[in-house]
Enzyme design. Structure first.
Site, PDB file in Angstrom:
ATOM      1  N   ASP A 213     -41.799   1.897 -20.112  1.00 25.61           N
ATOM      2  CA  ASP A 213     -40.396   1.944 -19.693  1.00 25.61           C
ATOM      3  C   ASP A 213     -39.751   3.221 -20.256  1.00 25.61           C
ATOM      4  O   ASP A 213     -39.874   3.498 -21.458  1.00 25.61           O
ATOM      5  CB  ASP A 213     -39.715   0.687 -20.281  1.00 25.61           C
ATOM      6  N   HIS A 214     -39.085   3.981 -19.421  1.00 27.54           N
ATOM      7  CA  HIS A 214     -38.376   5.203 -19.859  1.00 27.54           C
ATOM      8  C   HIS A 214     -39.244   6.184 -20.640  1.00 27.54           C
ATOM      9  O   HIS A 214     -38.846   6.653 -21.714  1.00 27.54           O
ATOM     10  CB  HIS A 214     -37.125   4.858 -20.689  1.00 27.54           C
TER      11      HIS A 214
ATOM     12  N   GLY B 165     -31.121  -1.880 -15.955  1.00 25.47           N
ATOM     13  CA  GLY B 165     -29.846  -2.418 -16.426  1.00 25.47           C
ATOM     14  C   GLY B 165     -29.379  -3.624 -15.634  1.00 25.47           C
ATOM     15  O   GLY B 165     -28.195  -3.748 -15.310  1.00 25.47           O
TER      16      GLY B 165
HETATM   17  P1  13P Z   1     -30.705  -4.558 -19.438  1.00 26.43           P
HETATM   18  O1  13P Z   1     -30.163  -3.966 -20.697  1.00 26.43           O
HETATM   19  O2  13P Z   1     -29.611  -4.784 -18.432  1.00 26.43           O
HETATM   20  O3  13P Z   1     -31.488  -5.794 -19.666  1.00 26.43           O
HETATM   21  O4  13P Z   1     -31.696  -3.467 -18.767  1.00 26.43           O
HETATM   22  C1  13P Z   1     -33.020  -3.318 -19.206  1.00 26.43           C
HETATM   23  C2  13P Z   1     -33.664  -2.098 -18.649  1.00 26.43           C
HETATM   24  O5  13P Z   1     -33.211  -1.468 -17.710  1.00 26.43           O
HETATM   25  C3  13P Z   1     -34.948  -1.677 -19.259  1.00 26.43           C
HETATM   26  O6  13P Z   1     -35.422  -0.477 -18.724  1.00 26.43           O
HETATM   27  O1  G3H Z   2     -34.196   0.725 -21.517  1.00 27.30           O
HETATM   28  C1  G3H Z   2     -33.653  -0.109 -22.207  1.00 27.30           C
HETATM   29  C2  G3H Z   2     -34.382  -1.303 -22.704  1.00 27.30           C
HETATM   30  O2  G3H Z   2     -33.489  -2.379 -22.810  1.00 27.30           O
HETATM   31  C3  G3H Z   2     -35.132  -1.043 -23.969  1.00 27.30           C
HETATM   32  O3  G3H Z   2     -34.316  -0.843 -25.066  1.00 27.30           O
HETATM   33  O4  G3H Z   2     -35.393   0.969 -26.453  1.00 27.30           O
HETATM   34  O5  G3H Z   2     -33.840  -0.727 -27.470  1.00 27.30           O
HETATM   35  O6  G3H Z   2     -36.129  -1.373 -26.710  1.00 27.30           O
HETATM   36  P1  G3H Z   2     -34.940  -0.456 -26.510  1.00 27.30           P
HETATM   37 ZN    ZN Z   3     -33.931   0.926 -18.187  1.00 32.44          ZN
END
Ligand code: 13P
Ligand code: G3H
Ligand code: ZN
Length: 335
Positions: A99-100, A229
């Site tokens: 993720d990201h 999100g």
């Molecule tokens: P939320 O903070 O809305 O759960 O989003 C999570 C998210 O986009 C993780 O990449």
């Molecule tokens: O991208 C956002 C996710 O909710 C992950 O957040 O980096 O705090 O684990 P985090």
């Molecule tokens: Zn995200």
């Protein structure tokens, strides 16, 4: 030595998204950082026969260690098989996703350790730099049959370590060029969702820009779209947190009917993390307040895990429409 995700039993997102587009549902992408979260996600997805994307954020990697999280993902595949067998249910497709991801090197390292999908988030870069970095990741990933999510537009709030005061909505006029130049497999868009529990200003009506989504879909018919999100911030969890000593005022999420609407369109992947955090915190606070004699972590993490499982099952069944979709994806994978 590099390991392929295929040896670990993961799948990439291709078949999941093909079915999600054709059959008007979205695959849940749930973040995990610890054992109870991954157990709840897997148990819920097996019971509802839903495909699932297990997401590892950069915060999760720092907290729990990338290698351990990968092994937990691998353990989850085995656990899913075991529960399915015990309950006489079918297998479910599981994707392990970064993720990201913010650098090419990080994406390579995840692919080499067995992730089946990566996000390269160049949304904070200039358009040209975003295209160049995403293209480079796609070229490497596709050699290993790993799928890649790119992002155009910036979500307000905190995206891992980067924060933005305002949304920069995705510009529909850029999406075709971005997808064709980069070759990415799915596209995360900014249409008014944001990370965390405080998504809208108190007193304002929570509304995402489904009109921008419609414009994007017109230009990229059938192409998998991702919504980050997408937590809805359950008000009962917020109330429980505050009842038992928490301080969360005016936390507002994306109404579930808007997520439901998006999931029926080309939105194939819906990211949910904060809702899990809230449900878990609410249950732990409740146990601490109502059973102050407990000191065994299993006595508060266990109930938190049960509450999480229930929430994920409800999301799959009532919001994303992913419940019952595992068999058709497995059939497609076996073709
Ligand atoms: P939320 O903070 O809305 O759960 O989003 C999570 C998210 O986009 C993780 O990449
Ligand atoms: O991208 C956002 C996710 O909710 C992950 O957040 O980096 O705090 O684990 P985090
Ligand atoms: Zn995200």
């Amino acid at each position: 030595m590099a390991v392929s995700y295929k040896e670990l039993g993961f799948v990439n997102t291709r078949a999941m998204f093909t079915r999600a587009v054709d059959s008007a549902f979205a695959v849940p992408a749930y973040n995990f950082n610890n054992m109870e979260q991954i157990q709840a996600i897997i148990a819920a997805c097996v019971d509802t026969q839903s495909p699932v994307i297990l997401q590892v954020s950069s915060g999760a990697r720092k907290y729990a260690n990338q290698t351990l999280l990968r092994w937990m993902g691998q353990g989850a595949v085995e656990m899913a098989k075991e529960i399915s067998k015990e309950k006489g249910l079918g297998e479910i497709p599981i994707c392990l996703h970064l993720d990201h991801g913010d650098t090419y090197e990080l994406c390579v390292s995840c692919i080499e350790t067995g992730f089946s999908s990566v996000m390269i988030d160049g949304s904070h870069l200039s358009y040209e730099d975003n295209v160049a970095m995403t293209k480079k990741v796609v070229e490497y990933a596709h050699k290993h049959d790993v799928t890649v999510e790119g992002e155009l537009g910036v979500l307000a709030g905190v995206e891992d370590e980067v924060s933005a005061a305002e949304h920069v909505y995705t510009r529909p006029e850029e999406v075709e060029d971005f997808v064709s130049k980069t070759g990415c497999d799915s596209l995360a868009i900014a249409i008014g969702t944001s990370h965390g529990a405080y998504k809208f200003k108190p007193g304002t009506k929570p509304l995402i820009r489904l009109d921008i989504l419609t414009e994007i879909v017109k230009r990229l018919p059938g192409f998998p779209i991702v919504m980050h999100g997408s937590s809805s911030v359950p008000q009962d969890a917020v109330a429980t947190i505050n009842k038992y000593g928490g301080k969360m005022q005016e936390a507002i999420g994306i109404p579930e009917d808007q997520i439901r609407e998006a999931a029926k369109s080309a939105v194939c992947k819906v990211n949910i993390d904060s809702d899990g955090r809230l449900v878990m915190t609410a249950k732990i606070r409740e146990v601490f307040a109502t059973k102050p004699e407990e000191f065994d972590p299993r006595k508060y993490l266990g109930p938190a895990r049960d509450a999480l499982k229930e929430m994920y099952m409800r999301k799959n069944k009532d919001v994303l429409g992913s419940a019952g979709k595992a068999p058709e994806i497995i059939a497609l994978l076996k073709k």
